[in-house]
Write an enzyme that holds these catalytic residues in place. Structure first.
Site, PDB file in Angstrom:
ATOM      1  N   HIS A  48       0.809  -1.221   0.000  1.00 13.06           N
ATOM      2  CA  HIS A  48       0.000   0.000   0.000  1.00 13.06           C
ATOM      3  C   HIS A  48       0.841   1.269   0.000  1.00 13.06           C
ATOM      4  CE1 HIS A  48      -3.748  -2.125   0.322  1.00 13.06           C
ATOM      5  NE2 HIS A  48      -3.364  -2.756   1.407  1.00 13.06           N
ATOM      6  N   ARG A  73       7.035  -6.257   3.060  1.00 10.65           N
ATOM      7  CA  ARG A  73       5.766  -6.789   2.560  1.00 10.65           C
ATOM      8  C   ARG A  73       5.641  -6.485   1.073  1.00 10.65           C
ATOM      9  NH1 ARG A  73      -0.287  -5.317   4.776  1.00 10.65           N
ATOM     10  NH2 ARG A  73       0.259  -3.212   4.046  1.00 10.65           N
ATOM     11  N   ASP A  87      16.947 -11.866  -2.757  1.00 11.34           N
ATOM     12  CA  ASP A  87      18.268 -11.560  -3.311  1.00 11.34           C
ATOM     13  C   ASP A  87      18.717 -10.156  -2.923  1.00 11.34           C
ATOM     14  OD1 ASP A  87      18.453 -14.039  -4.450  1.00 11.34           O
ATOM     15  OD2 ASP A  87      18.153 -13.377  -6.519  1.00 11.34           O
ATOM     16  N   GLU A 152      -6.292 -12.040   6.639  1.00  9.43           N
ATOM     17  CA  GLU A 152      -7.014 -10.784   6.821  1.00  9.43           C
ATOM     18  C   GLU A 152      -8.406 -10.764   6.216  1.00  9.43           C
ATOM     19  OE1 GLU A 152      -4.594  -7.691   5.018  1.00  9.43           O
ATOM     20  OE2 GLU A 152      -3.648  -9.151   3.698  1.00  9.43           O
ATOM     21  N   ASP A 178      -8.454  -5.038   6.853  1.00  8.54           N
ATOM     22  CA  ASP A 178      -9.116  -5.799   5.790  1.00  8.54           C
ATOM     23  C   ASP A 178     -10.157  -6.754   6.363  1.00  8.54           C
ATOM     24  OD1 ASP A 178      -8.045  -5.394   2.911  1.00  8.54           O
ATOM     25  OD2 ASP A 178      -6.258  -5.296   4.149  1.00  8.54           O
TER      26      ASP A 178
END
Length: 258
Positions: A48, A73, A87, A152, A178
């Site tokens: 977000h 995230r 990586d 969620e 959510d």
């Protein structure tokens, strides 16, 4: 020489409370300030917030210089995206909107090298291996990767028991916002029904031997979540802290000269 130890992974596995802050301003300068503030972990948000791989790398670099841990995230739990983040040096990932055990198992495979998973072998090019400076990275990396999934919505809660049985999963994070929307309480994560379900889920996660986590800005509910078994709790968001401080500063200045 093995992969670097992940202190966050080991702390939450032992139930040690880790306080965190969400980073949504997508800027290394802000991340560096936040990394020195005293939080145990910082969540670099790619779901977000306007982050891309390069901005995430910049934040990982500055956070690594301080005594705090970066959790990243991604916008979605795609294997190719997870590969890039690992990586780039992320050792802890929070994957949003996980709704089934099959999805959780696929994520475990995404963070594991063959023959146990599907992570592409490109560590020679990677910041994660200190650009080939860690000779045992390929054989030790998985031990220090912390995989957290975010449950969620109602579908995820219905599958929680099955998700908790997935080997290789370090923890489950409950997303009240959510979940509130899916329960018909959009914009009201403090609704009693939402809070009951969050507390019940956290207790179930902890009882299953997984690390339970949550984001809530309510100090009282933070304590309730801790009592239910949460070991990593995000208590604030940089965007809101900055916006609130700026509004307060402007209001005080205007009042001062009125």
């Amino acid at each position: 020489m093995p992969a670097p130890r992940n202190p966050f992974k080991h702390a939450i596995a032992e139930g040690q409370l880790q306080f965190g802050c969400w980073l949504g301003l997508a800027d290394p300068y802000v991340a560096e300030i936040s990394a020195g503030a005293g939080f145990d972990w910082l969540l670099v948000d790619g779901e977000h917030a306007p982050n891309d791989l390069r901005s995430i790398v910049g934040q990982l670099q500055v956070i690594a210089t301080r005594d705090t841990h970066a959790v990243v995230r991604p916008p979605i739990g795609e294997a190719w995206m997870i590969k890039q983040l690992l990586d780039a040096g992320a050792q802890s990932l929070l994957i949003p909107m996980v709704e089934s055990a099959d999805q959780a198992r696929a994520l475990v495979e995404a963070v594991s090298y063959p023959p146990h998973g599907v992570r592409g072998v490109g560590a020679a090019l990677a910041r994660a291996s200190d650009f080939s400076g860690i000779p045992d990275y390929l054989t030790t990396a998985r031990d220090e990767i912390c995989l957290l999934v975010q449950v969620e919505n109602r579908k995820g809660l219905a599958a929680l028991d099955d998700i908790l049985e997935v080997d290789g999963l370090d923890g489950v994070f409950i997303g009240p916002s959510d979940l509130a929307a899916d329960l018909g309480h959009i914009g009201q994560p403090e609704a009693p029904e939402v809070r009951r379900k969050v507390i019940d889920a956290l207790a179930k996660i902890a009882a299953a031997g997984k690390a339970a986590g949550v984001l809530t800005l309510d100090p009282g509910f933070q304590r309730d979540c801790r009592a239910a078994g949460a070991s990593y709790i995000a208590t604030d968001i940089d965007v809101l802290l900055f916006a609130r401080s700026m509004h307060d500063a402007a209001a005080e200045a205007r009042k001062r000269f009125s």
